[in-house]
Scaffold this motif. Structure first.
Motif, PDB file in Angstrom:
ATOM      1  N   ASP A   1       0.831  -1.215   0.000  1.00 12.47           N
ATOM      2  CA  ASP A   1       0.000   0.000   0.000  1.00 12.47           C
ATOM      3  C   ASP A   1       0.860   1.257   0.000  1.00 12.47           C
ATOM      4  N   TRP A   2       1.902   1.247   0.798  1.00 15.62           N
ATOM      5  CA  TRP A   2       2.797   2.404   0.929  1.00 15.62           C
ATOM      6  C   TRP A   2       3.476   2.708  -0.412  1.00 15.62           C
ATOM      7  N   VAL A   3       4.032   1.678  -1.047  1.00 11.89           N
ATOM      8  CA  VAL A   3       4.701   1.860  -2.342  1.00 11.89           C
ATOM      9  C   VAL A   3       3.706   2.313  -3.402  1.00 11.89           C
ATOM     10  N   SER A   4       2.524   1.731  -3.408  1.00 11.23           N
ATOM     11  CA  SER A   4       1.494   2.117  -4.380  1.00 11.23           C
ATOM     12  C   SER A   4       1.119   3.588  -4.214  1.00 11.23           C
ATOM     13  N   ALA A   5       0.958   4.030  -2.981  1.00  9.64           N
ATOM     14  CA  ALA A   5       0.616   5.438  -2.731  1.00  9.64           C
ATOM     15  C   ALA A   5       1.708   6.364  -3.262  1.00  9.64           C
ATOM     16  N   TRP A   6       2.969   6.013  -2.990  1.00  4.08           N
ATOM     17  CA  TRP A   6       4.066   6.846  -3.502  1.00  4.08           C
ATOM     18  C   TRP A   6       4.126   6.815  -5.030  1.00  4.08           C
ATOM     19  N   ASN A   7       3.951   5.638  -5.622  1.00  2.00           N
ATOM     20  CA  ASN A   7       4.079   5.520  -7.078  1.00  2.00           C
ATOM     21  C   ASN A   7       2.960   6.224  -7.832  1.00  2.00           C
ATOM     22  N   THR A   8       1.825   6.443  -7.183  1.00  2.00           N
ATOM     23  CA  THR A   8       0.741   7.197  -7.812  1.00  2.00           C
ATOM     24  C   THR A   8       0.782   8.671  -7.412  1.00  2.00           C
ATOM     25  N   HIS A   9       1.760   9.012  -6.566  1.00  2.00           N
ATOM     26  CA  HIS A   9       1.939  10.400  -6.095  1.00  2.00           C
ATOM     27  C   HIS A   9       0.676  10.937  -5.417  1.00  2.00           C
ATOM     28  N   ASP A  10      -0.031  10.048  -4.719  1.00  2.00           N
ATOM     29  CA  ASP A  10      -1.260  10.405  -4.027  1.00  2.00           C
ATOM     30  C   ASP A  10      -0.911  10.807  -2.591  1.00  2.00           C
ATOM     31  N   LEU A  11      -0.770  12.109  -2.361  1.00  2.00           N
ATOM     32  CA  LEU A  11      -0.308  12.618  -1.076  1.00  2.00           C
ATOM     33  C   LEU A  11      -1.196  12.165   0.078  1.00  2.00           C
ATOM     34  N   GLU A  12      -2.501  12.179  -0.112  1.00  2.00           N
ATOM     35  CA  GLU A  12      -3.405  11.759   0.970  1.00  2.00           C
ATOM     36  C   GLU A  12      -3.247  10.273   1.285  1.00  2.00           C
ATOM     37  N   ALA A  13      -3.080   9.457   0.259  1.00  6.12           N
ATOM     38  CA  ALA A  13      -2.867   8.024   0.475  1.00  6.12           C
ATOM     39  C   ALA A  13      -1.528   7.771   1.166  1.00  6.12           C
ATOM     40  N   ILE A  14      -0.519   8.543   0.805  1.00  5.37           N
ATOM     41  CA  ILE A  14       0.782   8.428   1.470  1.00  5.37           C
ATOM     42  C   ILE A  14       0.630   8.757   2.952  1.00  5.37           C
ATOM     43  N   LEU A  15       0.024   9.904   3.234  1.00  6.02           N
ATOM     44  CA  LEU A  15      -0.106  10.382   4.614  1.00  6.02           C
ATOM     45  C   LEU A  15      -0.980   9.488   5.479  1.00  6.02           C
TER      46      LEU A  15
ATOM     47  N   LYS B   1       2.382  15.522  11.483  1.00  7.37           N
ATOM     48  CA  LYS B   1       1.804  15.194  10.178  1.00  7.37           C
ATOM     49  C   LYS B   1       1.693  16.414   9.261  1.00  7.37           C
ATOM     50  N   ALA B   2       1.434  17.590   9.817  1.00  8.90           N
ATOM     51  CA  ALA B   2       1.341  18.791   8.978  1.00  8.90           C
ATOM     52  C   ALA B   2       2.694  19.095   8.337  1.00  8.90           C
ATOM     53  N   ALA B   3       3.754  18.987   9.117  1.00  4.51           N
ATOM     54  CA  ALA B   3       5.097  19.221   8.579  1.00  4.51           C
ATOM     55  C   ALA B   3       5.472  18.122   7.585  1.00  4.51           C
ATOM     56  N   LEU B   4       5.040  16.888   7.878  1.00  8.62           N
ATOM     57  CA  LEU B   4       5.316  15.777   6.966  1.00  8.62           C
ATOM     58  C   LEU B   4       4.606  15.999   5.637  1.00  8.62           C
ATOM     59  N   ARG B   5       3.370  16.491   5.683  1.00  7.75           N
ATOM     60  CA  ARG B   5       2.617  16.796   4.463  1.00  7.75           C
ATOM     61  C   ARG B   5       3.395  17.802   3.602  1.00  7.75           C
ATOM     62  N   ALA B   6       3.877  18.862   4.221  1.00  9.73           N
ATOM     63  CA  ALA B   6       4.623  19.893   3.486  1.00  9.73           C
ATOM     64  C   ALA B   6       5.913  19.316   2.900  1.00  9.73           C
ATOM     65  N   TYR B   7       6.611  18.501   3.679  1.00 14.22           N
ATOM     66  CA  TYR B   7       7.860  17.894   3.213  1.00 14.22           C
ATOM     67  C   TYR B   7       7.604  16.932   2.049  1.00 14.22           C
ATOM     68  N   PHE B   8       6.619  16.052   2.193  1.00 14.79           N
ATOM     69  CA  PHE B   8       6.321  15.105   1.117  1.00 14.79           C
ATOM     70  C   PHE B   8       5.851  15.832  -0.141  1.00 14.79           C
ATOM     71  N   ALA B   9       5.047  16.874   0.012  1.00 16.86           N
ATOM     72  CA  ALA B   9       4.594  17.652  -1.154  1.00 16.86           C
ATOM     73  C   ALA B   9       5.794  18.262  -1.869  1.00 16.86           C
ATOM     74  N   LYS B  10       6.726  18.789  -1.092  1.00 19.01           N
ATOM     75  CA  LYS B  10       7.944  19.370  -1.669  1.00 19.01           C
ATOM     76  C   LYS B  10       8.763  18.295  -2.380  1.00 19.01           C
ATOM     77  N   GLY B  11       8.840  17.123  -1.786  1.00 18.68           N
ATOM     78  CA  GLY B  11       9.576  16.018  -2.402  1.00 18.68           C
ATOM     79  C   GLY B  11       8.939  15.545  -3.699  1.00 18.68           C
ATOM     80  N   LEU B  12       7.611  15.434  -3.712  1.00 18.95           N
ATOM     81  CA  LEU B  12       6.928  15.021  -4.942  1.00 18.95           C
ATOM     82  C   LEU B  12       7.113  16.059  -6.044  1.00 18.95           C
ATOM     83  N   GLU B  13       7.153  17.327  -5.662  1.00 23.93           N
ATOM     84  CA  GLU B  13       7.386  18.388  -6.642  1.00 23.93           C
ATOM     85  C   GLU B  13       8.828  18.361  -7.147  1.00 23.93           C
ATOM     86  N   ALA B  14       9.778  18.131  -6.254  1.00 22.85           N
ATOM     87  CA  ALA B  14      11.198  18.119  -6.628  1.00 22.85           C
ATOM     88  C   ALA B  14      11.554  16.915  -7.493  1.00 22.85           C
TER      89      ALA B  14
END
Length: 118
Positions: A13-27, A55-68
């Motif tokens: 599930d974790w890998v699938s969420a990352w591979n689809t770039h679904d931030l909510e599923a990741i979080l 989790k709020a800081a993690l959301r911002a970090y993961f969003a930045k990572g997906l963008e980068a």
């Protein structure tokens, strides 16, 4: 208590969420009070501690990572588990190997320590 079956399902599930770039599923895998420590976080956030708290800081970090890294993709190589933890070992789109130790409480990740190889 973490079981092998739970760890395998969690990893898929974790890998699938990352591979689809679904931030909510990741979080969805993380607890509100999660603490993540990562050399990539240190670099992307300009914080030498590499700590991301909550989790709020993690959301911002993961969003930045997906963008980068718009081509980000993980291939799961192995899953290990203990009484209250999992280790996901995977390779990203650039061939970088990563091992993430994740401490789990009530089915959610409360602490992550990311380690990177070549």
């Amino acid at each position: 208590m973490v079981t092998g079956e739970w760890a395998q399902e969690f990893a898929r599930d974790w890998v699938s969420a990352w591979n689809t770039h679904d931030l909510e599923a990741i979080l969805a895998h993380y607890a509100d009070g999660v603490v993540l420590t990562s050399p990539v976080a240190a670099r992307l956030l300009g914080d030498p501690s590499g700590n991301v708290r909550g989790k709020a800081a993690l959301r911002a970090y993961f969003a930045k990572g997906l963008e980068a890294f718009p081509n980000l993709k993980f291939e799961l190589a192995d899953v290990m588990w203990g009484l209250s933890s999992v280790v996901l070992y995977y390779v990203n789109q650039r061939g970088t190997k990563t091992g993430e130790f994740m401490e789990v409480e009530d089915g959610k990740v409360v602490r992550v320590v990311a380690n990177y190889g070549g």
